[in-house]
Design a protein around this motif. Sequence first.
Motif, PDB file in Angstrom:
ATOM      1  N   SER A  75       0.856  -1.197   0.000  1.00 10.41           N
ATOM      2  CA  SER A  75       0.000   0.000   0.000  1.00 10.41           C
ATOM      3  C   SER A  75       0.886   1.238   0.000  1.00 10.41           C
ATOM      4  CB  SER A  75      -0.932   0.000   1.214  1.00 10.41           C
ATOM      5  OG  SER A  75      -0.182  -0.038   2.399  1.00 10.41           O
ATOM      6  N   SER A  76       0.473   2.224  -0.793  1.00 12.53           N
ATOM      7  CA  SER A  76       1.271   3.446  -0.908  1.00 12.53           C
ATOM      8  C   SER A  76       0.344   4.586  -1.311  1.00 12.53           C
ATOM      9  CB  SER A  76       2.364   3.244  -1.965  1.00 12.53           C
ATOM     10  OG  SER A  76       2.943   4.479  -2.282  1.00 12.53           O
ATOM     11  N   ASP A  77       0.731   5.798  -0.914  1.00 10.67           N
ATOM     12  CA  ASP A  77      -0.053   6.973  -1.294  1.00 10.67           C
ATOM     13  C   ASP A  77       0.216   7.377  -2.738  1.00 10.67           C
ATOM     14  OD1 ASP A  77      -1.014   7.025   1.245  1.00 10.67           O
ATOM     15  OD2 ASP A  77       0.464   8.471   1.975  1.00 10.67           O
ATOM     16  N   GLN A  78       1.351   6.933  -3.250  1.00 13.51           N
ATOM     17  CA  GLN A  78       1.725   7.322  -4.611  1.00 13.51           C
ATOM     18  C   GLN A  78       1.637   6.133  -5.561  1.00 13.51           C
ATOM     19  OE1 GLN A  78       5.641   9.048  -3.888  1.00 13.51           O
ATOM     20  NE2 GLN A  78       4.796  11.027  -4.499  1.00 13.51           N
ATOM     21  N   ILE A  79       1.395   6.441  -6.835  1.00 11.12           N
ATOM     22  CA  ILE A  79       1.370   5.378  -7.845  1.00 11.12           C
ATOM     23  C   ILE A  79       2.803   4.899  -8.083  1.00 11.12           C
ATOM     24  CG2 ILE A  79       0.857   4.842 -10.257  1.00 11.12           C
ATOM     25  CD1 ILE A  79      -1.363   6.966 -10.120  1.00 11.12           C
ATOM     26  N   LYS A  80       3.007   3.597  -7.959  1.00 15.10           N
ATOM     27  CA  LYS A  80       4.347   3.038  -8.153  1.00 15.10           C
ATOM     28  C   LYS A  80       4.547   2.708  -9.629  1.00 15.10           C
ATOM     29  CE  LYS A  80       7.596  -0.086  -6.062  1.00 15.10           C
ATOM     30  NZ  LYS A  80       7.886  -1.050  -5.028  1.00 15.10           N
ATOM     31  N   ARG A  81       5.653   3.176 -10.187  1.00 20.19           N
ATOM     32  CA  ARG A  81       5.941   2.936 -11.599  1.00 20.19           C
ATOM     33  C   ARG A  81       6.814   1.693 -11.728  1.00 20.19           C
ATOM     34  NH1 ARG A  81       7.995   8.952 -12.839  1.00 20.19           N
ATOM     35  NH2 ARG A  81       8.190   8.278 -14.988  1.00 20.19           N
ATOM     36  N   ILE A  82       6.411   0.777 -12.608  1.00 19.69           N
ATOM     37  CA  ILE A  82       7.092  -0.519 -12.720  1.00 19.69           C
ATOM     38  C   ILE A  82       7.610  -0.730 -14.134  1.00 19.69           C
ATOM     39  CG2 ILE A  82       6.788  -3.018 -12.498  1.00 19.69           C
ATOM     40  CD1 ILE A  82       4.601  -2.546 -10.576  1.00 19.69           C
ATOM     41  N   ARG A  83       8.792  -1.328 -14.226  1.00 19.85           N
ATOM     42  CA  ARG A  83       9.354  -1.755 -15.511  1.00 19.85           C
ATOM     43  C   ARG A  83       9.162  -3.260 -15.643  1.00 19.85           C
ATOM     44  NH1 ARG A  83      10.490   1.942 -18.970  1.00 19.85           N
ATOM     45  NH2 ARG A  83      12.450   1.081 -19.696  1.00 19.85           N
ATOM     46  N   ALA A  84       8.992  -3.721 -16.864  1.00 17.63           N
ATOM     47  CA  ALA A  84       8.833  -5.161 -17.101  1.00 17.63           C
ATOM     48  C   ALA A  84      10.114  -5.904 -16.742  1.00 17.63           C
ATOM     49  CB  ALA A  84       8.486  -5.405 -18.560  1.00 17.63           C
ATOM     50  N   PHE A  85       9.965  -7.134 -16.217  1.00 14.70           N
ATOM     51  CA  PHE A  85      11.175  -7.934 -15.967  1.00 14.70           C
ATOM     52  C   PHE A  85      11.505  -8.812 -17.173  1.00 14.70           C
ATOM     53  CE2 PHE A  85       7.918 -10.949 -14.500  1.00 14.70           C
ATOM     54  CZ  PHE A  85       8.390 -12.174 -14.976  1.00 14.70           C
ATOM     55  N   LYS A  86      10.556  -8.915 -18.123  1.00 15.35           N
ATOM     56  CA  LYS A  86      10.831  -9.722 -19.314  1.00 15.35           C
ATOM     57  C   LYS A  86      10.083  -9.133 -20.515  1.00 15.35           C
ATOM     58  CE  LYS A  86      11.125 -14.285 -18.781  1.00 15.35           C
ATOM     59  NZ  LYS A  86      10.800 -15.742 -18.764  1.00 15.35           N
ATOM     60  N   ILE A  87      10.779  -9.021 -21.648  1.00 15.25           N
ATOM     61  CA  ILE A  87      10.184  -8.562 -22.906  1.00 15.25           C
ATOM     62  C   ILE A  87      10.214  -9.725 -23.886  1.00 15.25           C
ATOM     63  CG2 ILE A  87      10.299  -6.862 -24.779  1.00 15.25           C
ATOM     64  CD1 ILE A  87      11.965  -5.090 -22.845  1.00 15.25           C
TER      65      ILE A  87
END
Length: 440
Positions: free
Chosen positions: A196-208
Amino acid sequence: MAGMDIDGNVEEAARRVQVRFVTKLKAPFKAPPSSIAIPSNLTRLGLSSIVNNLLKAGKDDWNPEPFDFLIDGELVRMSLEEFLLAKGISAEKILEIEYIRAVAPRKEEEPSLHDDWVSAVDGSNSKFVLTGCYDGFGRIWKAAGSCTHRLEGHTDAITSVCVVKPRVAQNGADQIVATASKDRTLRLWKFDADESSDQIKRIRAFKILHGHNASVQSVAANPAGDMVCSGSWDSQIALWQASGSDTGDVVSVKKRKKNTDEEDPQVEEEAKSTLVGHTQCVSSVVWSQDETIYSASWDHTIRRWDVEMGKDSLNLYCDKVVNCLDVGGEGSSLIAAGGSDPVLRIWDPRKPGSSAPVYQFSSHSSWISACKWHEKSWFHLVSASYDGKVMLWDLRTAWPLAVIDTHKDKVLCADWWKGESVISGGADSKLCISSDVCVL
């Protein structure tokens, strides 16, 4: 006996029939088992009033509840008299009528706004809703209006999304989801569903995942959660490893977080195998059992593939381009599909000569973009259409149980969430959640 109406015209008083209302519902929804005489010209609204009156007897705080009614396993969608006549059922004996809670949303949540068309949605995990958008981002929503994670990296519109392990890991950590895009790639992402977090967490893919040479239109995970398959405009179905693996090229990508210069490794992988046979765009794939994949195509066919053999074991021809597909219902064996006309079609491949649909529902007024079975019901499914409507269906009647028209433009995707909500996304850039739908 004749009766008078308020204009002084003589009209036939409605015949009365002896009925007994029965239900599988638990208290407080159980009516007394005794039989009563009711007018035969009642429709489901009148029947619902009677059942509510029976249920509220002696209860001061009873809130009226909408009900549906079954006679001999078929939903009543006309007056009692018309139904008995159409089915050749005698009104001389006591008629047993089963009542169930009406399958319709009782609440509309506030729409969750996106920056572009909401093209894909997956509600298979009760902790979150996964959406894909034409702005190239995937998003995780804990509730209406509450976005917790943004999946960044695609360079074109996302067309399809799926939760790779619907059976949640014990602590929700390392939840894997997959996205497919017009950028010709699929991406796999990992996040903590319990965080849980107040901010939107930005995620990068671990596999393309690279290999398709045209837009990827659909992605689905196998039940084991270690593989995904994809359908593309290149007419092929590709199978990919979903879990972390040591194969593939590792590409280091700088994290965007400002407080760290740690590098985020991304693996680039090619397909393990491909299924070839469709001659046009593969618009939808469903991986229903580990050894079986279903696919739908613009070549007017629906195919069932044996994963190990790499060959199709069923090939159904449809008159129209097929846009969407799902497998479910009785024995998880019925195939529902929609395409470039307003008809939702359902096949039962277990039946001999099963090339013709066993059900056809035609209440939509434009192309059908999505269809999805309820995972715990043999009878219920949801459909979405370019006509701007989402419809709830029960195989026991030809009319929709409910029509949801919260979208102001084409509806592009739909799914169930938590067993009692319908979620949908559209060209109005909204994720809509219609909740408290009583299916079971």
